[in-house]
Design an enzyme around this catalytic site. Sequence first.
Site, PDB file in Angstrom:
ATOM      1  N   ASP A  46       0.838  -1.208   0.000  1.00  0.00           N
ATOM      2  CA  ASP A  46       0.000   0.000   0.000  1.00  0.00           C
ATOM      3  C   ASP A  46       0.867   1.250   0.000  1.00  0.00           C
ATOM      4  O   ASP A  46       0.618   2.203   0.744  1.00  0.00           O
ATOM      5  CB  ASP A  46      -0.949  -0.006   1.200  1.00  0.00           C
ATOM      6  CG  ASP A  46      -2.118   0.962   1.013  1.00  0.00           C
ATOM      7  OD1 ASP A  46      -2.398   1.339  -0.150  1.00  0.00           O
ATOM      8  OD2 ASP A  46      -2.751   1.340   2.011  1.00  0.00           O
ATOM      9  N   LYS A  73       2.023   4.700  -1.152  1.00  0.00           N
ATOM     10  CA  LYS A  73       1.441   5.887  -1.772  1.00  0.00           C
ATOM     11  C   LYS A  73       1.897   7.091  -0.959  1.00  0.00           C
ATOM     12  O   LYS A  73       2.405   6.939   0.162  1.00  0.00           O
ATOM     13  CB  LYS A  73      -0.089   5.795  -1.800  1.00  0.00           C
ATOM     14  CG  LYS A  73      -0.739   5.559  -0.440  1.00  0.00           C
ATOM     15  CD  LYS A  73      -2.232   5.332  -0.580  1.00  0.00           C
ATOM     16  CE  LYS A  73      -2.870   5.016   0.777  1.00  0.00           C
ATOM     17  NZ  LYS A  73      -4.323   4.755   0.649  1.00  0.00           N
ATOM     18  N   ASN A 112       1.255   7.392   2.755  1.00  0.00           N
ATOM     19  CA  ASN A 112       1.938   6.478   3.664  1.00  0.00           C
ATOM     20  C   ASN A 112       3.447   6.706   3.714  1.00  0.00           C
ATOM     21  O   ASN A 112       4.196   5.835   4.138  1.00  0.00           O
ATOM     22  CB  ASN A 112       1.645   5.025   3.264  1.00  0.00           C
ATOM     23  CG  ASN A 112       0.195   4.658   3.536  1.00  0.00           C
ATOM     24  OD1 ASN A 112      -0.454   5.255   4.384  1.00  0.00           O
ATOM     25  ND2 ASN A 112      -0.322   3.682   2.800  1.00  0.00           N
TER      26      ASN A 112
END
Length: 427
Positions: free
Chosen positions: A145, A147, A150
Amino acid sequence: MGALCCRPQPVDFEGDVNLFHFVLLRCVGKGAFGKVRMVQHKQTRELYALKYINKTKCVKMKAVANIIQERRLLEEIDHPFVVNLRYAFQDDENCFFVLDLMLGGDLRFHLERLGSLPEDTVRFYVAEIASALAFLHEHRIMHRDLKPDNILLDERGHAHLTDFNIAVHFSERRMLTGIAGSMAYMAPEILAKRGYTYPIDWWSLGVCAYELLFGRRPFRGKTNADLTYSISKDSLRFPDDADKKCSRAGMMALKGFLDRDPSKRLTCKQNDGYEVMQRHPWFHPIDWVALEAKELPPPFTPDSKKANFDASHELEELLLEDNPLKAKARKTRDVNTLSAEMRQMEEQFASYDFKKMLRRSYYPQNQQIISTITATSSTGGLVSSRPVTPAPDSPAEGVVHEHDESEFDGDDVRMEKMPRVLEKNYS
């Protein structure tokens, strides 16, 4: 006598860590399960981020296994460019993660404020996050995840990878097929369901780098179907003014990260792919030894006088919270009277103190103790424990839960609009 009754009880710092060990400071984030608070350890005076997860909400959202897996996986990780776990514990209402405090905000916050970032700045962030990814992949962990939301900056401006809610161990012997992550950053092999492994993280890093440089993502669509087609089929194109924002070497690096063939993707071409990436012309200005020692000065220093996050969470905590967080002594109760999910959290969300405990793997192939952790400042350098964690695939949930394609719905369209889920900033 009244004064004696109101005197606070002494804190037992030799016992298991609990909320009494911390001073609760401002609220800095909010998510589906709970909130994120800045806290200070009463004994060491160190500042941390406290992520707390309401157990009842966790059960309702069927996320118990994920919370436990995240807790266990974080115990195996220690890296200078990761938001590392420092303490974990629970009370009757919440599970708590105490993590490195990042005061510089996430890259989504800065991207929305600035529109795009200079090439030198993007290259620096990509190099630091690449170091973190190489560490994870070396130890058979996929993030899944990656991106801008993050990637968090510390107070000096160094980038750190966070949100391990859907991270998973992988093995080359068993490809993963579940769809998980934020759709706009998913690699084409995830959407094709033909099986995938760690190269998906390098694709996501390429999407992040492109977005940071040009203020838009390389593949877009108004619907899930449109976005899936764009990621799977559209050729990689650059904006008309791309040469004003990015060098030719930078564009070649982006093409390398965003190669649809995982075996040809930059860092994935051969066993020493990370070293090959380090030698890429775009990264020639990077002194990798100095970078990984956090000795290179970051190109951007966050303004310490301003809040680099949404300040409305603090106001909401003060005015709207019906049950504000406070330290409470645990009640004595028989775990056999709890629901299966509550009992699972009670038994498996174990306490953790990075100064007292050993990092270890919970997986059958690697039951040996990894190493001890040297205590350091929560915002300073870290002594890496370098765990080894080969393990089979295991289910996980996240921004997109692992499921059949037929279950895609409007939630995935909202991902294209990129809502900010601040609780994930410290996951």
